[in-house]
Design a protein around this motif. Sequence first.
Motif, mmCIF file in Angstrom:
data_model
loop_
_atom_site.group_PDB
_atom_site.id
_atom_site.type_symbol
_atom_site.label_atom_id
_atom_site.label_comp_id
_atom_site.label_asym_id
_atom_site.label_seq_id
_atom_site.Cartn_x
_atom_site.Cartn_y
_atom_site.Cartn_z
ATOM 1 N N UNK A 73 0.830 -1.198 0.000
ATOM 2 C CA UNK A 73 0.000 0.000 0.000
ATOM 3 C C UNK A 73 0.867 1.252 0.000
ATOM 4 N N UNK A 74 0.696 2.127 -0.997
ATOM 5 C CA UNK A 74 1.374 3.416 -0.963
ATOM 6 C C UNK A 74 0.876 4.243 0.231
ATOM 7 N N UNK A 75 1.598 5.301 0.559
ATOM 8 C CA UNK A 75 1.298 6.081 1.751
ATOM 9 C C UNK A 75 -0.125 6.605 1.784
ATOM 10 N N UNK A 76 -0.590 7.225 0.701
ATOM 11 C CA UNK A 76 -1.912 7.862 0.734
ATOM 12 C C UNK A 76 -3.031 6.863 1.027
ATOM 13 N N UNK A 77 -3.178 5.777 0.263
ATOM 14 C CA UNK A 77 -4.245 4.833 0.599
ATOM 15 C C UNK A 77 -4.039 4.144 1.946
ATOM 16 N N UNK A 78 -2.793 3.889 2.315
ATOM 17 C CA UNK A 78 -2.530 3.252 3.605
ATOM 18 C C UNK A 78 -3.022 4.127 4.753
ATOM 19 N N UNK A 79 -2.659 5.397 4.743
ATOM 20 C CA UNK A 79 -3.037 6.282 5.839
ATOM 21 C C UNK A 79 -4.534 6.535 5.866
ATOM 22 N N UNK A 80 -5.156 6.654 4.702
ATOM 23 C CA UNK A 80 -6.606 6.857 4.674
ATOM 24 C C UNK A 80 -7.324 5.608 5.189
ATOM 25 N N UNK A 81 -6.861 4.428 4.791
ATOM 26 C CA UNK A 81 -7.463 3.187 5.294
ATOM 27 C C UNK A 81 -7.319 3.098 6.806
ATOM 28 N N UNK A 82 -6.150 3.428 7.326
ATOM 29 C CA UNK A 82 -5.938 3.419 8.777
ATOM 30 C C UNK A 82 -6.875 4.384 9.491
ATOM 31 N N UNK A 113 1.028 14.225 2.955
ATOM 32 C CA UNK A 113 1.834 15.205 2.227
ATOM 33 C C UNK A 113 3.249 15.259 2.804
ATOM 34 N N UNK A 114 3.351 15.219 4.114
ATOM 35 C CA UNK A 114 4.649 15.301 4.783
ATOM 36 C C UNK A 114 5.516 14.078 4.475
ATOM 37 N N UNK A 115 4.926 12.896 4.534
ATOM 38 C CA UNK A 115 5.691 11.675 4.266
ATOM 39 C C UNK A 115 6.150 11.608 2.818
ATOM 40 N N UNK A 116 5.298 12.089 1.900
ATOM 41 C CA UNK A 116 5.684 12.106 0.492
ATOM 42 C C UNK A 116 6.856 13.049 0.266
ATOM 43 N N UNK A 117 6.818 14.209 0.915
ATOM 44 C CA UNK A 117 7.899 15.178 0.765
ATOM 45 C C UNK A 117 9.210 14.649 1.336
ATOM 46 N N UNK A 118 9.096 13.829 2.375
ATOM 47 C CA UNK A 118 10.289 13.259 3.008
ATOM 48 C C UNK A 118 10.721 11.947 2.372
ATOM 49 N N UNK A 119 10.026 11.549 1.288
ATOM 50 C CA UNK A 119 10.322 10.326 0.556
ATOM 51 C C UNK A 119 10.239 9.083 1.452
ATOM 52 N N UNK A 120 9.209 9.060 2.325
ATOM 53 C CA UNK A 120 9.038 7.933 3.231
ATOM 54 C C UNK A 120 8.130 6.841 2.660
ATOM 55 N N UNK A 121 7.600 7.080 1.471
ATOM 56 C CA UNK A 121 6.721 6.101 0.847
ATOM 57 C C UNK A 121 7.558 4.953 0.291
ATOM 58 N N UNK A 122 7.305 3.759 0.785
ATOM 59 C CA UNK A 122 8.072 2.603 0.348
ATOM 60 C C UNK A 122 7.854 2.214 -1.094
ATOM 61 N N UNK A 123 6.809 2.768 -1.725
ATOM 62 C CA UNK A 123 6.545 2.459 -3.123
ATOM 63 C C UNK A 123 6.983 3.586 -4.056
ATOM 64 N N UNK A 124 7.657 4.594 -3.528
ATOM 65 C CA UNK A 124 7.995 5.778 -4.326
ATOM 66 C C UNK A 124 8.911 5.456 -5.505
ATOM 67 N N UNK A 125 9.714 4.397 -5.389
ATOM 68 C CA UNK A 125 10.640 4.027 -6.461
ATOM 69 C C UNK A 125 10.138 2.851 -7.290
ATOM 70 N N UNK A 126 8.871 2.529 -7.142
ATOM 71 C CA UNK A 126 8.280 1.421 -7.891
ATOM 72 C C UNK A 126 7.347 0.624 -7.008
ATOM 73 N N UNK A 127 6.266 0.163 -7.590
ATOM 74 C CA UNK A 127 5.201 -0.485 -6.832
ATOM 75 C C UNK A 127 5.386 -1.993 -6.745
#
Length: 255
Positions: free
Chosen positions: A138-147, A222-236
């Motif tokens: 799960x990318x950051x956005x759907x993961x956090x919204x689901x949580x 938004x903050x996690x995306x800016x900090x490149x904390x999304x584990x899928x940012x380099x490929x899903x």
Amino acid sequence: MPNIIREEIETGIIRLGMNRKPVNAMTPEFLKELAMAYKEVESDENAKALIIGSDLAVLSAGVDLKEAVCFSKDEQIALLKGLHEFLIVAYGLKMPVICECAGAAIAGGFFFVLTADYTVAIKGANFALAEAKVGVNFPTAPLEIARHALTPAALRYMMLSGEFVGTEKALAWGIIDEEVEGDRDTVKAAAVKAAKRYAKLPSKTYGMIKTDIRGECVESIIRDAAANKDGTADGWFNDETVDAMNAMIAATQKA
């Protein structure tokens, strides 16, 4: 036909009917269209409530696996970027959003339900977060919204099993707010009725309360995306994804 049909039900009630055949599958372009359509409704000073629905047999089946299984890394990243940007808009929208669900809502398509304020579903509709079955995280956005939007029991079951949930359990878990029997027109009428109730609320106050509820979640995405904390940012995809997607495609074709 356009992918999204805007309809003014009556003054202040705007319906966006998704119409990307056959199953409102998500692409970067479609997600961009959706984000723009939501923004246009919110910027309309006469709009008091938004209904998001579908003019097809399902609400949305998420990503088209037959296309996705062949995605390059750049295509994976483009899709996730589009999903991220749409979900920030959809979850952060200050006006009332009613989801009109007359069919299945699967994976990314389930987030039309999770980002709504009130969901009317037809009896027999199904909901699923199928990512575990198709081998993607799960990318950051759907993961956090689901949580944020799901109860712990619903989150655990839906994210870890990938199984469908029907309307009975969806009601019990607070995923949907209303179940109706009948056809697509019945669901639409119930969604309009709900939208009228919400449209009567003081709009500025509604927006402030909704921001109080959801603002921290949106800001963290938004903050996690800016900090490149999304584990899928380099490929899903991972080394299991293609095989898992092909297995899911084969199972769907047999059904």
